[in-house]
Design a protein around this motif. Structure first.
Motif, PDB file in Angstrom:
ATOM      1  N   PHE A  71      66.213  26.595   2.706  1.00 11.48           N
ATOM      2  CA  PHE A  71      66.200  27.533   3.818  1.00 11.48           C
ATOM      3  C   PHE A  71      64.792  27.754   4.364  1.00 11.48           C
ATOM      4  O   PHE A  71      63.872  28.097   3.625  1.00 11.48           O
ATOM      5  N   TYR A  72      64.645  27.546   5.651  1.00  9.82           N
ATOM      6  CA  TYR A  72      63.466  27.843   6.444  1.00  9.82           C
ATOM      7  C   TYR A  72      62.249  26.958   6.150  1.00  9.82           C
ATOM      8  O   TYR A  72      61.237  27.055   6.821  1.00  9.82           O
ATOM      9  N   ILE A  73      62.316  26.108   5.151  1.00  3.81           N
ATOM     10  CA  ILE A  73      61.123  25.311   4.821  1.00  3.81           C
ATOM     11  C   ILE A  73      61.430  23.819   4.827  1.00  3.81           C
ATOM     12  O   ILE A  73      60.740  23.037   4.188  1.00  3.81           O
ATOM     13  N   GLU A  74      62.462  23.403   5.589  1.00  2.00           N
ATOM     14  CA  GLU A  74      62.825  21.990   5.580  1.00  2.00           C
ATOM     15  C   GLU A  74      62.443  21.247   6.855  1.00  2.00           C
ATOM     16  O   GLU A  74      62.469  20.030   6.884  1.00  2.00           O
ATOM     17  N   SER A  75      62.097  21.965   7.922  1.00  2.00           N
ATOM     18  CA  SER A  75      61.789  21.286   9.183  1.00  2.00           C
ATOM     19  C   SER A  75      60.512  20.465   9.027  1.00  2.00           C
ATOM     20  O   SER A  75      59.667  20.757   8.173  1.00  2.00           O
ATOM     21  N   PRO A  76      60.331  19.436   9.868  1.00  2.00           N
ATOM     22  CA  PRO A  76      59.094  18.644   9.783  1.00  2.00           C
ATOM     23  C   PRO A  76      57.836  19.500   9.909  1.00  2.00           C
ATOM     24  O   PRO A  76      56.880  19.325   9.153  1.00  2.00           O
ATOM     25  N   ALA A  77      57.838  20.430  10.858  1.00  2.00           N
ATOM     26  CA  ALA A  77      56.645  21.268  11.062  1.00  2.00           C
ATOM     27  C   ALA A  77      56.357  22.113   9.837  1.00  2.00           C
ATOM     28  O   ALA A  77      55.192  22.270   9.432  1.00  2.00           O
ATOM     29  N   MET A  78      57.409  22.647   9.212  1.00  2.00           N
ATOM     30  CA  MET A  78      57.202  23.500   8.043  1.00  2.00           C
ATOM     31  C   MET A  78      56.752  22.676   6.842  1.00  2.00           C
ATOM     32  O   MET A  78      55.865  23.098   6.085  1.00  2.00           O
ATOM     33  N   ARG A  79      57.335  21.498   6.664  1.00  2.00           N
ATOM     34  CA  ARG A  79      56.923  20.661   5.535  1.00  2.00           C
ATOM     35  C   ARG A  79      55.466  20.226   5.705  1.00  2.00           C
ATOM     36  O   ARG A  79      54.704  20.173   4.738  1.00  2.00           O
ATOM     37  N   GLN A  80      55.076  19.935   6.934  1.00  2.00           N
ATOM     38  CA  GLN A  80      53.676  19.599   7.188  1.00  2.00           C
ATOM     39  C   GLN A  80      52.755  20.764   6.843  1.00  2.00           C
ATOM     40  O   GLN A  80      51.710  20.585   6.220  1.00  2.00           O
ATOM     41  N   LEU A  81      53.150  21.963   7.269  1.00  2.00           N
ATOM     42  CA  LEU A  81      52.325  23.143   7.018  1.00  2.00           C
ATOM     43  C   LEU A  81      52.171  23.397   5.525  1.00  2.00           C
ATOM     44  O   LEU A  81      51.080  23.734   5.053  1.00  2.00           O
ATOM     45  N   LEU A  82      53.262  23.229   4.773  1.00  2.00           N
ATOM     46  CA  LEU A  82      53.190  23.435   3.324  1.00  2.00           C
ATOM     47  C   LEU A  82      52.164  22.488   2.694  1.00  2.00           C
ATOM     48  O   LEU A  82      51.391  22.880   1.817  1.00  2.00           O
ATOM     49  N   ILE A  83      52.175  21.253   3.155  1.00  2.00           N
ATOM     50  CA  ILE A  83      51.237  20.260   2.607  1.00  2.00           C
ATOM     51  C   ILE A  83      49.805  20.571   3.051  1.00  2.00           C
ATOM     52  O   ILE A  83      48.858  20.514   2.254  1.00  2.00           O
ATOM     53  N   LYS A  84      49.648  20.919   4.318  1.00  2.00           N
ATOM     54  CA  LYS A  84      48.302  21.204   4.829  1.00  2.00           C
ATOM     55  C   LYS A  84      47.686  22.425   4.138  1.00  2.00           C
ATOM     56  O   LYS A  84      46.476  22.475   3.903  1.00  2.00           O
ATOM     57  N   LEU A  85      48.524  23.416   3.839  1.00  2.00           N
ATOM     58  CA  LEU A  85      48.028  24.608   3.142  1.00  2.00           C
ATOM     59  C   LEU A  85      47.887  24.383   1.647  1.00  2.00           C
ATOM     60  O   LEU A  85      47.246  25.182   0.957  1.00  2.00           O
ATOM     61  N   GLY A  86      48.513  23.308   1.143  1.00  2.00           N
ATOM     62  CA  GLY A  86      48.586  23.147  -0.309  1.00  2.00           C
ATOM     63  C   GLY A  86      49.353  24.315  -0.912  1.00  2.00           C
ATOM     64  O   GLY A  86      49.006  24.833  -1.982  1.00  2.00           O
ATOM     65  N   CYS A  87      50.420  24.737  -0.218  1.00  2.00           N
ATOM     66  CA  CYS A  87      51.168  25.944  -0.593  1.00  2.00           C
ATOM     67  C   CYS A  87      51.844  25.748  -1.946  1.00  2.00           C
ATOM     68  O   CYS A  87      52.686  24.865  -2.106  1.00  2.00           O
ATOM     69  N   ASP A  88      51.486  26.575  -2.925  1.00  2.00           N
ATOM     70  CA  ASP A  88      52.086  26.450  -4.251  1.00  2.00           C
ATOM     71  C   ASP A  88      52.377  27.819  -4.870  1.00  2.00           C
ATOM     72  O   ASP A  88      52.423  27.963  -6.079  1.00  2.00           O
ATOM     73  N   ASN A  89      52.576  28.827  -3.993  1.00  2.00           N
ATOM     74  CA  ASN A  89      52.878  30.163  -4.521  1.00  2.00           C
ATOM     75  C   ASN A  89      53.585  30.995  -3.464  1.00  2.00           C
ATOM     76  O   ASN A  89      53.572  30.670  -2.267  1.00  2.00           O
ATOM     77  N   TYR A  90      54.162  32.064  -3.917  1.00  2.00           N
ATOM     78  CA  TYR A  90      54.986  32.918  -3.063  1.00  2.00           C
ATOM     79  C   TYR A  90      54.184  33.547  -1.928  1.00  2.00           C
ATOM     80  O   TYR A  90      54.610  33.535  -0.766  1.00  2.00           O
ATOM     81  N   LEU A  91      53.019  34.100  -2.213  1.00  2.00           N
ATOM     82  CA  LEU A  91      52.262  34.815  -1.192  1.00  2.00           C
ATOM     83  C   LEU A  91      51.831  33.891  -0.055  1.00  2.00           C
ATOM     84  O   LEU A  91      51.867  34.269   1.115  1.00  2.00           O
ATOM     85  N   THR A  92      51.432  32.674  -0.398  1.00  2.00           N
ATOM     86  CA  THR A  92      51.068  31.716   0.648  1.00  2.00           C
ATOM     87  C   THR A  92      52.298  31.331   1.465  1.00  2.00           C
ATOM     88  O   THR A  92      52.226  31.166   2.688  1.00  2.00           O
TER      89      THR A  92
END
Length: 980
Positions: A533-554
């Motif tokens: 949910f909400y984190i599967e679109s290409p733009a969102m997956r790119q953002l997760l990688i660019k941020l190195g998102c690995d936690n809830y707050l991020t």
């Protein structure tokens, strides 16, 4: 004298907005009038408010029509009379009965029949006569009706221009040419306010009619409460003190469950919130929401509480939300404070197939007289109206097409016909077009809701008010948002499938444990989130990688950063840069550092907009929140909004802010606020994302089956089938002896559902698995036909999709068999055969069936091939110079790749040129992304689904590689052997 006045809420008939209507009346010295819109009371409350502001006495009413015929006009003597009129219309709307020729008896409302009505009149019933009908009174004995005659001067338009607009509206409503709109279909050109004294002069020979009309109107008083009132149900228990005690008890019990017994900080916060809730009289609002949640949890329904309500620690303790406001440092005042002018609201999401039961509970629990769904009003602002106007004018299709083509606006601007259309479009652009239903708002009223509105019965089958959320707020209603989303359906069904398929129970609400799980955070960091949910679109997956998102707050921040306002204003890039290099952040102003230090000076949440308005521009909290709401499209008055914008700049100047800095701060505020989330809203989404991540990580097959069965994901269906296969499932084509309506999984084996087969009728989608459940597997083709009554065409669909492969016969053999069995008669065999005659069997030559033929059948009937991949269908064996996994090691190089089209996104550059972003799969089944700049895109366009040969340069952005396209072409596939 005007007891038959219409606003533009007389849909596709009236032409004047409420302010225009009342301004016209003021200009002509009119002191009282009756609003009688056709078959609705949408505008009555707005009419009363606006009239009182302008010094006019408002009287509520309604005009009742059946088809196009005026039956009678209802005029309310008081609020009880307005309720009688609303109840009368509501009864016929909800029971879907035609309005009768005669109105029912009413104690507090007058009924006015058009002149010519011959039935005996009751005490409260009158005859309305138009000035052009007065000649019919000559030489008549008026004694019997003298006291019953009233002036009937309808008002629909303001002037000649308004009358022309009325004709356009009638043409659109009747779907006919404007020249074909007859007298019976429209009003007359004199149906307007007349100049002062003119109406009286037309009736000067019948002064008693004027006196009757004036006297009747003088008896009417709309005795509704003045000022701001709360109309929601006032108590939950029946007594306010009991509500307060119950809410306190539930909150403290929930506090111990959520925070333990000795959390002093949490206890202090809860007590502070409870004090505000009680002072603002919202105990019942919280308790009713808790009651709804209690019911749904008892039924085993899963919910997500979000919106500004998730800022409340009390709501967290009551299990309305799963967001911990203390952990996230959310402030309750964003949700509820003494200065807030707008009501608070909870957004409660349910699975799409459970929400209706929750709504049904609310209606039964709180009573149909006191409960209704919230309405909404669509307007003519959509440019498709240009086409409707063109049709009404009788223009040929080609000309209308050219007028609706934005690229031809420059060449059309001097075209007289185009100018005429655009003039009409400008007049009707903001006019209401039709009433509809709000996405999820429910109203629970203390008084019967028909004091304030009649009710409609839209297709959902639940009573719905005739006005929208903006009007509800002004009248004094706080809505309960009972919404639905497919993401919850994914989670709910996945949990059930795990229990069914693996005999393992899951507590999906252990979100805090999920947030600490390194496996989930690794998946989040990698962007491997398809279906979540909400984190599967290409733009969102790119953002997760660019941020190195690995936690809830991020992730909470990412959920709001991805919104269009942040991305388009350039602040997303600024945030990512600052996230990776916080020591070198450049703040626009010291205030931005003080208030937005946690987000590196970037406005990420709605609360940030409010903070900037308060601390940078010196606005008070109420004005700041109204300004934020205005930019979100939740504030109707443009004039008042513009005043607040002026306040922002004036306040900044008074505080000595540099003009250039203020302009840039405002640019960021205005580009961002309309698309932002509150922090609590983002946090709620992030909670749901973690639940999806947990299921995808540990139960990937069951999760992907749940995604397929609930639809509504970001991608096409075939991609989720691809993900299911990647998760290790053996995916089978539909089979009449294994498939259900939807996709099913047993162990590692998954069978596609019958519901996905193009052309298969719904009755057979339901019948096939049910008949198998009741009477066992089908033994063969003849058994299938006999038991289901399927005709030739439907059986052929099943054969071609491979659903009868259990017989051991090839598709071509089965096609031969079914034609022999059913021939040309295409009708079911009877179960009542006296003797069972075995079908004749013939020796056939060997009929070869190839995988390529199967793949083409699947493309046609499923929308994607399963027997072969799209790469297998290519004429070329070339698969590109490299795959996705090698991109990062070839940055800066120009390469060739072959990709299977997944999706594309169109954006507009600053100079209004189009560019595209594409997403593809390589031959190994991994994603890569492309950028198509305006200079290359028109030459090398997307041409739909299939595989493409891509020449481009590999670039990287914050560690995320992609391909900037230079050349681009769709690759041909092998011919369909059946068609060859």
């Amino acid at each position: 004298m005007y007891l038959n006045v219409h606003s533009h809420y007389s849909l596709r008939y009236g032409t004047m907005s409420m302010p225009q209507l009342i301004d016209e009346a003021v200009a002509l010295g009119i002191t009282q009038m009756v609003l009688t819109d056709i078959n609705n009371s949408t505008g009555v409350m707005e009419f009363m408010r606006t009239c009182e502001e302008k010094g006019i006495k408002p009287i509520g009413g309604m005009e009742f029509r059946r088809d196009k015929k005026l039956l009678y006009i209802g005029i309310a003597r008081n609020r009880e009379g307005m309720k009688e009129l609303n109840d009368f219309l509501t009864l016929h709307n909800l029971e879907q009965k035609e309005l009768p020729d005669l109105a029912e008896a009413m104690d507090n409302a007058y009924i006015v029949y058009p002149f010519g009505h011959t039935e005996t009149l009751r005490n409260n019933e009158y005859l309305g006569i138009r000035f052009d009908e007065l000649s019919q009174l000559y030489h008549q004995d008026l004694l019997a009706i003298k006291d019953k005659l009233l002036v009937l001067q309808p008002v629909f338009v303001a002037d000649k221009l308004g009358y022309r607009l009325h004709e356009y509206l009638r043409g659109i409503d009747l779907n006919t040419l404007i020249t074909m709109v007859g007298p019976a279909d429209k009003c007359t050109d004199t149906d307007r306010f007349l100049p002062p004294g003119e109406l009286e002069s037309r009736f000067n020979k019948y002064a008693f009619i004027l006196d009757n009309t004036r006297n009747l109107m003088n008896t009417c008083v709309m005795d509704y409460p003045k000022g701001k009132v709360h109309l929601n149900r006032r108590t939950f228990t029946g007594k306010k003190e009991d509500d307060k005690a119950l809410l306190y008890k539930l909150a403290i019990e929930g506090l111990e469950r959520r925070y333990g017994k000795n959390n002093k900080a949490a206890l202090k916060k809860v007590k502070e919130e409870l004090k505000v809730i009680d002072e603002l009289d919202f105990c019942a609002y919280f308790l009713i929401t808790w009651d709804i949640i209690r019911y749904s949890m008892a039924k085993g329904y899963y919910h997500v509480g979000r919106g500004s309500g998730a800022n409340s620690t009390v709501a967290y303790c009551l299990q309305i939300t799963d967001v911990d406001p203390i952990e996230l440092n959310l402030y309750f005042e964003r949700f509820l404070n003494a200065q807030r002018t707008s009501p608070p609201d909870f957004d409660i999401d349910y699975s799409w197939d459970e929400r209706e039961d929750v709504q049904d509970y609310i209606f039964k629990r709180y009573g149909k007289a006191h409960t209704a769904l919230l309405g909404t009003m669509s307007t003519f602002k959509d440019r498709s109206v240009i086409r409707e106007i063109g049709k009404v004018m009788g223009l040929p299709k080609a000309e209308i097409d050219s007028f609706t083509d934005r690229t031809k606006e420059a060449e059309n601007k001097n075209n007289p016909t185009f100018k005429k259309i655009m003039a009409a479009y400008a007049l009707m652009g903001n006019m209401p077009n039709q009433r509809s239903i709000h996405a999820g708002g429910v109203l629970i009223s203390e008084e019967p809701i028909t004091y304030y509105t009649a009710l409609d019965l839209p297709p959902k089958g639940m009573p719905t008010v005739q006005w929208d959320m903006y009007e509800a707020e002004k009248i004094g209603y706080d809505k309960y948002d009972i919404l639905s989303q497919r993401g919850i359906g994914h989670i709910k069904e996945a949990v059930c499938l795990v229990e069914e398929n693996l005999q393992q129970k899951i507590d999906i609400h252990q979100v805090k444990i999920f947030m600490q799980d390194p496996n989930l955070n690794t998946r989040l960091h990698s962007g491997n989130t398809i279906g979540c949910f909400y984190i599967e679109s290409p733009a969102m997956r790119q953002l997760l990688i660019k941020l190195g998102c690995d936690n809830y707050l991020t992730l909470v921040a990412a959920s709001s950063i991805i919104r269009p306002g942040v991305a388009q204003s350039g602040m997303m890039k600024t945030y990512i840069q600052s996230f990776h290099d916080p020591k070198n952040v450049k703040y626009l102003h010291p205030v931005m550092k003080e208030t937005l230090g946690d987000t590196y000076g970037v406005m990420v949440y709605q609360e940030d907009v409010i903070k900037v308005c308060i601390h940078y521009a010196g606005m008070d909290g109420t004005d700041a929140d109204i300004l934020r709401r205005g930019m979100s499209g939740k504030y109707r008055s443009r004039t008042e909004f513009d005043k607040l914008v002026e306040k922002f700049f004036e306040g900044s100047m008074l505080l000595g802010r540099a003009e250039e800095t203020t302009r840039e701060v405002w640019r960021q505020v205005s580009s961002f606020a309309g698309y932002s989330f509150s922090k609590a809203h983002s946090a709620s989404f992030a909670v749901e994302s973690y639940q999806s991540l947990y299921l995808k990580t540990y139960f990937p097959r069951e999760f992907m089956v749940a995604v397929l069965n609930n639809y509504g994901g970001f991608y096409s269906r075939w991609l989720y089938v691809h993900e299911l296969k990647k998760a290790g499932a053996v995916v089978h084509l539909p089979c009449v002896n294994h498939s259900r309506q939807v996709v099913c999984i047993r162990g590692m084996e998954a069978y596609l559902g019958l519901i996905g087969i193009q052309g298969l009728e719904n009755k057979f989608i339901e019948l096939l698995p049910e008949e198998r459940r009741l009477h066992g597997d089908y033994t063969g083709l003849e058994d299938l036909v006999r038991r289901t009554g399927m005709g030739l065409e439907q059986v052929i669909i099943l054969i071609r999709v491979g659903a009868l492969r259990f017989t051991g016969r090839s598709k071509k053999e089965l096609l031969w068999d079914v034609h022999m069995l059913l021939g040309k008669k295409d009708k079911p065999l009877s179960d009542a055969e006296l003797f069972r005659v075995e079908a004749k069997h013939y020796e056939l030559p060997t009929l070869i069936n190839t995988k390529l033929e199967d793949a083409y059948h699947e493309l046609e009937l499923l929308g994607f091939p399963l027997s072969l991949s799209m790469f297998d269908l290519l004429q070329t064996g070339y698969r590109g110079d490299l795959c996705t996994s090698e991109l990062i090691s070839h940055v800066g190089k120009i390469v060739k790749m072959v990709g299977l089209y997944v999706c594309e996104k169109t954006v507009h550059t600053k100079n209004n040129k189009k560019m595209w972003f594409g997403t593809f799969l390589d031959a190994e089944g991994n994603f890569f992304d492309t950028t198509h700049f305006p200079d290359s895109t028109p030459v090398y366009p997307f041409r739909g689904t299939g595989c493409y040969l891509i020449l481009g340069k590999i670039v990287t952005d914050f560690g995320f590689p992609s391909v900037e396209v230079i050349r681009f072409a769709k690759l041909p596939i092998v011919d369909n052997p059946v068609m060859a």
